[in-house]
Design an enzyme around this catalytic site. Structure first.
Site, PDB file in Angstrom:
ATOM      1  N   GLU A 185       0.826  -1.222   0.000  1.00 45.54           N
ATOM      2  CA  GLU A 185       0.000   0.000   0.000  1.00 45.54           C
ATOM      3  C   GLU A 185       0.854   1.263   0.000  1.00 45.54           C
ATOM      4  OE1 GLU A 185      -2.869  -0.062   3.169  1.00 45.54           O
ATOM      5  OE2 GLU A 185      -3.843  -1.863   2.415  1.00 45.54           O
ATOM      6  N   LYS A 310     -15.871  -3.400   3.232  1.00 50.43           N
ATOM      7  CA  LYS A 310     -15.155  -3.671   1.980  1.00 50.43           C
ATOM      8  C   LYS A 310     -16.142  -4.424   1.094  1.00 50.43           C
ATOM      9  CE  LYS A 310     -10.500  -4.328   3.982  1.00 50.43           C
ATOM     10  NZ  LYS A 310      -9.594  -5.364   4.562  1.00 50.43           N
ATOM     11  N   LYS A 361     -10.505   4.333   4.555  1.00 51.27           N
ATOM     12  CA  LYS A 361      -9.113   3.874   4.453  1.00 51.27           C
ATOM     13  C   LYS A 361      -8.744   3.839   2.977  1.00 51.27           C
ATOM     14  CE  LYS A 361      -7.187   0.532   7.014  1.00 51.27           C
ATOM     15  NZ  LYS A 361      -7.058  -0.871   7.505  1.00 51.27           N
TER      16      LYS A 361
HETATM   17  C1  PEP Z   1      -6.834  -4.446   5.621  1.00 50.00           C
HETATM   18  O1  PEP Z   1      -6.534  -5.470   6.238  1.00 50.00           O
HETATM   19  O2  PEP Z   1      -7.506  -3.579   6.172  1.00 50.00           O
HETATM   20  C2  PEP Z   1      -6.419  -4.273   4.217  1.00 50.00           C
HETATM   21  C3  PEP Z   1      -6.777  -3.211   3.513  1.00 50.00           C
HETATM   22  O3  PEP Z   1      -5.637  -5.248   3.701  1.00 50.00           O
HETATM   23  P1  PEP Z   1      -6.096  -6.377   2.667  1.00 50.00           P
HETATM   24  O4  PEP Z   1      -6.706  -5.678   1.505  1.00 50.00           O
HETATM   25  O5  PEP Z   1      -4.817  -7.074   2.342  1.00 50.00           O
HETATM   26  O6  PEP Z   1      -7.070  -7.228   3.397  1.00 50.00           O
HETATM   27 MG    MG Z   2      -7.734  -4.678   8.115  1.00 49.90          MG
END
Ligand code: PEP
Ligand code: MG
Length: 392
Positions: A185, A310, A361
């Site tokens: 990231e 997400k 985020k």
């Molecule tokens: C997270 O864990 O919040 C993250 C953004 O990582 P990933 O996309 O690898 O789950």
């Molecule tokens: Mg996370």
């Protein structure tokens, strides 16, 4: 009406082939591409390899051509065509690309006003990942050390201050010859342990008037019995992990605490929330996987006061939206989030506004992260009566 549907390969920031769907309607063409995680929860929707998606796509294309661009209806069609609980047959990645493209079509490219205009549109505060570790790469076992510019008056000010803080941290690490590079990231990777990282981000947060956070991504440390710290060799029982998290949060005033325990450690989350929720945000990511059923359990057990959203963990926009509504109604803060493997698409910025999320985020640097920032910056100019979210 939807007159055509195309599937396209698109490379994500990890160099993997991801799914992009382009939807042609009477009023124009709308597309969406989907990200992919690295530290994934085991309750996430199943992601299928692009070649598999290519084989499945024609069947869905046939069903969708001729329909109105009604995202709720299309999401129901995706769920009923799939017939599994986690999009094992058609893939959560294909489902989400279609779902978002349909919502974009209905909102004529302005996802943030999918439900119509509100009087005051609230913009989420960005959470920036400055130093990394764990599965994303870096010196620490904890995955993300985060900064939140909570006093920023607009997205540009918020993001500029995150970028300045990110550079300041990089310079400090370089000066001490600790810098290794950037991770998935674009957070700094350094030869540094948790303690020194906490000292560093605390002093930077003070200089820049920011709050601090950690994504422990603790499922990655958990072996079924203990939390394993590979760098130091420490093996912590559940109780010892609890003590470490609590002491860290209190000593360093870490306001934001994401996934401090493994994905099924509801009881540990509940105990932490009981002790810290007055002054801290305790957030479940792998704990919930954006699942309504798991959030209901979290509410019942008072496990957290925040939830990561997400959409690719669940597979459609309407399922994600129901999770967000339930979270709001119970006073849980929804935190809209990117994934470590991102494309240049910027829809999470719109979703942050649409869903009244206090936080988003997005990472800090790299064009795939800046795309989301740039969308927030642009919308601040376009949206009538915008205001920044305020933290308690
Ligand atoms: C997270 O864990 O919040 C993250 C953004 O990582 P990933 O996309 O690898 O789950
Ligand atoms: Mg996370």
């Amino acid at each position: 009406m939807i007159t055509d549907l195309r599937l396209l390969p698109v490379l994500n920031s990890k160099g993997e082939t991801s799914v992009k769907v382009s939807l042609v309607t009477d009023s124009g063409s709308y597309s969406a591409s989907v990200p992919s995680g690295t530290s994934k929860g085991s309750n996430e929707a199943k992601e299928l390899a692009f070649e598999k998606v290519r084989r499945i796509f024609p069947k869905l294309r046939q069903k969708i051509i001729g329909l109105e661009e009604n995202p709720e209806k299309i999401d129901r069609l995706l769920i009923s065509t799939d017939r599994t609980s986690n999009f094992r047959s058609i893939g959560g990645n294909l489902a989400l690309a279609i779902s978002i493209a349909a919502a974009r079509a209905q909102s004529h490219g302005n996802l943030w006003k999918l439900d119509g205009l509100k009087e005051n549109e609230t913009f989420p505060l960005p959470i920036g990942n400055v130093i990394g570790g764990g599965a994303h790469g870096g010196g620490t076992d904890w995955q993300e050390f985060l900064l939140i510019p909570y006093m920023a008056k607009n997205p540009l000010e918020a993001i500029e201050s995150l970028i300045h803080a990110w550079y300041a941290i990089g310079d400090e690490l370089k000066k001490k010859s600790l810098l290794v590079g950037r991770n998935l990231e674009n957070a700094w990777m350094a030869n540094i342990d948790e303690e020194d990282t906490l000292e560093l981000i605390s002093s930077i947060a003070q200089d820049w008037h920011m709050r601090t956070g950690i994504d422990f991504a603790a499922s990655g440390l958990w072996d079924g019995k203990c939390y394993n710290y590979r760098k130091s060799g420490m093996k912590l029982t559940t109780d010892k992990q609890f003590d470490l998290v609590k002491e860290t949060a209190e000593k360093y005033k870490i306001w934001y605490l994401e996934d401090p325990f493994h994905e099924n450690g509801f009881a540990s989350f509940t105990a932490l929330t009981r002790e810290l929720s007055k002054n801290h945000l305790i957030v479940g990511d792998d704990l919930y996987c954006t699942s309504l059923r798991r959030l209901e359990k979290g509410i019942q057990e008072k496990a957290t006061n925040g939830i990561i959203i997400k959409p690719n963990q669940v597979g459609t926009l309407s399922q994600s939206q129901r999770v967000v509504s339930l979270a709001h109604s119970k006073g849980f803060a929804p935190v809209v989030s990117h994934r470590s493997g991102e494309t240049g698409d910027d829809w999470i910025a719109d979703l942050g506004i649409l869903w009244n999320a206090p936080l988003i985020k997005t990472g800090i640097m790299g064009m795939e992260r800046l795309a989301k920032h740039n969308r927030l910056i642009q919308l601040w100019e376009d949206v009538p009566n915008p205001r920044m979210a305020e933290l308690p």
